[in-house]
Design an enzyme around this catalytic site. Structure first.
Site, mmCIF file in Angstrom:
data_model
loop_
_atom_site.group_PDB
_atom_site.id
_atom_site.type_symbol
_atom_site.label_atom_id
_atom_site.label_comp_id
_atom_site.label_asym_id
_atom_site.label_seq_id
_atom_site.Cartn_x
_atom_site.Cartn_y
_atom_site.Cartn_z
ATOM 1 N N HIS A 65 -2.277 -40.495 20.113
ATOM 2 C CA HIS A 65 -0.597 -39.784 20.027
ATOM 3 C C HIS A 65 0.100 -40.934 20.635
ATOM 4 C CE1 HIS A 65 -2.414 -35.762 19.681
ATOM 5 N NE2 HIS A 65 -1.352 -35.386 19.339
ATOM 6 N N GLU A 121 -0.566 -36.676 29.101
ATOM 7 C CA GLU A 121 -1.669 -35.938 28.796
ATOM 8 C C GLU A 121 -3.004 -36.588 28.272
ATOM 9 O OE1 GLU A 121 0.114 -33.479 25.676
ATOM 10 O OE2 GLU A 121 1.434 -32.555 27.118
ATOM 11 N N SER A 138 5.036 9.357 13.273
ATOM 12 C CA SER A 138 6.434 9.184 13.383
ATOM 13 C C SER A 138 6.970 10.081 14.814
ATOM 14 C CB SER A 138 6.967 9.764 12.094
ATOM 15 O OG SER A 138 8.432 9.751 11.965
ATOM 16 N N ASP A 155 15.691 7.833 6.194
ATOM 17 C CA ASP A 155 14.459 7.827 5.487
ATOM 18 C C ASP A 155 14.613 7.526 3.949
ATOM 19 O OD1 ASP A 155 12.830 8.136 7.652
ATOM 20 O OD2 ASP A 155 12.709 10.357 7.336
ATOM 21 N N GLN A 182 -10.674 -0.003 0.950
ATOM 22 C CA GLN A 182 -11.163 -0.864 -0.324
ATOM 23 C C GLN A 182 -10.054 -1.603 -1.063
ATOM 24 O OE1 GLN A 182 -11.751 2.416 0.013
ATOM 25 N NE2 GLN A 182 -11.367 3.636 -1.852
ATOM 26 N N ASN A 239 -3.414 5.993 5.905
ATOM 27 C CA ASN A 239 -4.443 6.837 7.003
ATOM 28 C C ASN A 239 -5.131 5.909 7.978
ATOM 29 O OD1 ASN A 239 -6.557 5.983 5.749
ATOM 30 N ND2 ASN A 239 -6.828 7.641 4.539
ATOM 31 N N HIS A 284 5.904 15.751 9.522
ATOM 32 C CA HIS A 284 5.072 14.664 8.908
ATOM 33 C C HIS A 284 3.741 14.946 9.153
ATOM 34 C CE1 HIS A 284 7.798 11.548 7.294
ATOM 35 N NE2 HIS A 284 8.637 11.658 8.397
ATOM 36 N N TYR A 305 0.687 -1.172 -0.031
ATOM 37 C CA TYR A 305 -0.184 0.097 0.117
ATOM 38 C C TYR A 305 1.018 1.224 -0.067
ATOM 39 C CZ TYR A 305 -3.869 3.051 0.894
ATOM 40 O OH TYR A 305 -4.868 4.173 0.597
ATOM 41 N N GLN A 353 10.818 15.274 11.916
ATOM 42 C CA GLN A 353 9.746 14.218 12.154
ATOM 43 C C GLN A 353 8.423 15.062 12.108
ATOM 44 O OE1 GLN A 353 10.083 10.851 11.743
ATOM 45 N NE2 GLN A 353 11.974 12.092 10.891
ATOM 46 N N GLU A 364 11.009 5.105 17.711
ATOM 47 C CA GLU A 364 11.175 4.697 16.252
ATOM 48 C C GLU A 364 12.542 5.032 15.780
ATOM 49 O OE1 GLU A 364 8.769 5.471 11.967
ATOM 50 O OE2 GLU A 364 8.676 6.966 13.502
ATOM 51 N N HIS A 365 13.029 6.332 15.980
ATOM 52 C CA HIS A 365 14.304 6.880 15.561
ATOM 53 C C HIS A 365 14.909 7.488 16.862
ATOM 54 C CE1 HIS A 365 11.425 7.692 12.055
ATOM 55 N NE2 HIS A 365 12.285 6.980 11.333
#
Length: 441
Positions: free
Chosen positions: A426, A421, A243, A367, A197, A220, A268, A136, A265, A333-334
């Site tokens: 088994h 068991e 971010s 990045d 979708q 999003n 963003h 995506y 950052q 994250e960074h």
């Protein structure tokens, strides 16, 4: 517009520091009921009506005048055309970045392995790439060709048979850089669809969109919510939050550099988070001054200001040792280690998506073109998650081959445990393979 900021100032010595830090870091990733229901309705429609639903939603949400699904498919020749439409400088930059990303990820490839025990039993692991992956990519003005490289190249390096990309083209707006990046990265098919979708189409398949094994890539709240709902039907990379950057500095880096790193950052979106940790209070003052000085020069000044004021912070700590403790608490994250000897502190970092070492290593390099992946765990999930990589597009199967002697030996052990068991079938299944003692009956 006023461009001065009111970035939060925290001190690790304050009794309420932990509470204030937790409040600063909190971010609710769960979509509200309205979004959730809308996504469920979209997924249901795509499952039931396939291509027709995709065309309808693309007309409604993206303003694209598509008559049929054929209007939403881009062939390989269209991707190659994009390469000719971008500038030579842009093409060179994309190809250099792609080469570096590919070179780095080649080192992540895992191979099958096995070993043979004394009795001839063979145990091992078979590594197999996924058959098909779905990528995506956000479309329109908020387009990220770098994300195409970071998601598609590891899949190709892993040996994925087919990489299918979905990218919305709102109001027919096509980003040539994104298509050029797809061409360079080896994307096999492109559909100009987006939103929940598109995720549903990749997860369940339609008459034209092939069903994939894993869906990766940012989006999003509708995309994130859809990925959460289709997980289990397909694999996903992660549910990413805003971010983040955490800069740990000893006070000796140019404060303008640090301010711009925080901006990198914050620009963003308004929910992005930029935090600076330093034991030098005077340096924190200098960076605050740099923030106010540089903010008016930024194209996305309003977004940066909202991010900095809402979720940013300058944190004073006792010393560098405490800075490491705060960094691990945040699990960013960074993480930039903007210090004299970053290698000395590296062993103490336990939780971070990517670690940028030294004063000259800006997060922005990661990045785009350093080589390691920029798809990273957010919202503290670096405590248990890793960057996207080749291993995310490979699966592992266990290999067990028992010789007659090995099956007999293991059968005794399995029988005892199975009967413990109360799983008699088994036990008997294993016991059938036990070789009778030659001195026995």
């Amino acid at each position: 517009m006023t461009t001065s900021t009111a970035i939060a100032r925290l001190n690790a010595a304050d009794p309420d520091f932990a509470r204030h830090l937790d409040h600063l870091l909190s971010w609710e990733s769960v979509s509200d009921d309205a979004v959730n229901q809308r996504v469920l309705d979209i997924i249901k429609a795509v499952r039931e009506r396939g291509d027709a639903a995709l065309v309808e939603f693309t007309q409604r949400f993206d303003g694209v005048d598509a008559k049929s699904i054929d209007d939403l498919i881009l062939g390989r020749e269209r991707l190659e055309l994009a390469l000719t439409r971008i500038t030579q400088t842009q093409r060179d930059a994309l190809e250099k970045a792609a080469s570096r990303v590919r070179n780095y990820h080649e080192r992540q490839k895992q191979d099958s392995w096995s070993y043979t025990e004394a009795d001839g039993t063979v145990l091992g692991q078979k590594v197999t790439p996924l058959d098909r992956a779905g990528l995506y990519v956000p479309g329109g003005k908020a387009s990220y060709p770098s994300s195409v490289l970071m998601n598609a190249i590891p899949a190709k390096v892993a040996g994925v048979g087919e990489v299918v990309m979905v990218v919305p083209t709102p109001r027919g707006e096509v980003n040539e850089l994104v298509l050029a990046a797809a061409c360079i990265a080896g994307v096999d098919r492109v559909f100009t669809i987006g939103g929940a979708q598109a995720v549903a189409a990749l997860a369940y398949g339609t008459e034209s969109v092939p069903q994939v094994d894993k869906v990766v890539g940012p989006g999003n709240i509708y995309v994130a919510t859809a990925k959460r709902h289709v997980f289990g039907q397909v694999g996903i990379d992660m549910i990413a939050g805003p971010s983040e950057i955490l800069v740990v500095c000893d006070g000796q880096t140019d404060p303008d550099w640090i301010a711009m790193d925080l901006f990198s950052q914050a620009e963003h979106d308004e929910d992005a988070q930029s935090i600076l940790v330093s034991p030098d209070a005077a340096f924190l003052d200098k960076v605050a001054a740099s923030i106010d000085k540089l903010l008016p020069t930024m194209e996305r000044a309003e977004i940066i200001k909202t991010s900095i004021n809402g979720r940013g912070a300058l944190i004073q700590v006792r010393d560098m040792q405490q800075a490491m403790e705060v960094a691990n608490r945040i699990a960013p994250e960074h993480l930039e280690l903007s210090v004299a000897d970053p290698q000395a502190w590296l062993p103490q970092i336990r939780h971070a998506g990517a670690i940028f070492m030294g004063r000259h290593t800006s997060e922005a390099l990661g990045d785009y073109c350093a080589g390691p992946n920029h798809v990273l765990p957010t919202s503290g999930t670096a405590r248990f998650s890793s960057p996207l990589g080749v291993y995310d597009f490979q699966k592992r199967s266990s290999i067990i081959f028992c010789s007659e002697q090995g099956a007999s030996e293991l059968g005794h052990t399995a029988s005892i445990l199975a009967r413990g068991e109360s799983l008699t079938a088994h036990a008997r299944s294993a016991e059938y393979r036990i070789v009778a003692d030659k001195k026995g009956n």
